[in-house]
Design a protein around this motif. Structure first.
Motif: not given
Length: 298
Positions: A208-218, A233-243
């Protein structure tokens, strides 16, 4: 007004299953977490749910199924959403088989953007994964083009990463680059023949030339010489739930606080927007992260 649940999560989106019917039989389908089949929310109820939700600060509506294009009145439904909630963004998740014939009318009714499922560019593999008929893949590809021509933007391609289709990811990245669409590589929800998304992401990150991290679900969005690839990654992802910012509506007319739970739903028994508003406030109070580690201080 902003809806906030007991865990401090803002509610800004509504994900509405407008039918449980589908023309495909994808091997990974989780039916939007629904347990009932053959149900279909009425257009009147759907419009008034959006009316009530918009009053409470919901700013986006994602139309799902089943396959939402199984509904012949979808254009009228979307126009109804636009009439009662003119500031709400309306998007759709579709398998794309019927999109070519309807993309222009959907856009004219008020649809803004589209997510289109595309798990393979190989006709035989596509049929094995989706249970599609011969010729359906070509119809989906035509539907992607029609969505772009109709001004739906962005168009995202949803590819569930499986052992069978993992080898196609480089070709899918090139396809997305040449067609000006975003590729979403999605972890399989639940048990099944998962591909190795960890290894896939490492290879993508190295290129990749670069990346961004989306706020929703990181989730990460990678940029590769004109292509855009998101890792979901919706499974086993506490970030998914937290956001998680979404409230769900099932095709049989129930408010669903969490995709992964079926024990705390609330039935919508009235089409009165005031009553639906009251139910939404109640169901927001019922929300809690499925993965409780999502907010360890609560």
């Amino acid at each position: 007004m902003v809806l906030i649940d007991p865990y401090g999560r803002k509610l800004t989106g509504l994900r509405m299953s407008v039918t449980s019917r589908c023309n495909l039989r994808c091997i990974y389908c989780h039916h939007e977490g629904e347990v009932s089949v053959g149900r279909e929310i009425s257009r009147e109820m759907a419009v008034n749910v959006v009316n009530a939700a918009s009053r409470l600060g919901i700013r986006s509506v994602k139309i799902t199924g089943g396959e939402p294009l199984m509904r012949r009145d979808l254009e009228e439904m979307i126009a109804g959403f636009r009439e009662v909630a003119p500031g709400v963004e309306i998007s759709i998740t579709t398998n794309g088989v019927y999109l070519k014939e309807r993309a222009e009318r959907l856009a004219a009714a008020g649809l803004s953007r589209a997510n289109i499922s595309l798990d393979s560019l190989d006709p035989d593999r596509y049929r094995r994964i989706t249970g599609a008929k011969e010729g359906d893949l070509e119809r989906v590809l035509d539907g992607i083009e029609a969505a772009l021509v109709s001004g739906l933007k962005p168009v995202k391609l949803n590819m569930v990463v499986l052992k069978e289709n993992e080898c196609e990811i480089p070709g899918m990245i090139e396809f997305s680059r040449s067609n000006g669409v975003i590729l979403q590589l999605i972890e399989l929800l639940g048990d099944g023949p998962k591909g190795d998304l960890e290894s896939v992401e490492r290879r993508i990150e190295a290129q990749a030339d670069g990346f961004l991290t989306r706020e929703m679900h990181r989730r990460r969005k990678y940029f590769l010489d004109g292509a855009v690839v998101e890792i979901v990654r919706p499974m086993d992802n506490t970030e998914f739930c937290a956001h998680c910012t979404r409230l769900r509506v099932t095709s049989d007319g129930r408010l669903k606080p969490c995709l992964l739970r079926n024990d705390n739903l609330l039935e919508i028994k009235s089409t009165d927007p005031d009553e639906i508003e009251r139910l939404i406030l109640e169901v927001v109070r019922r929300r809690e992260p499925f993965f409780r580690g999502a907010n360890s201080d609560r």
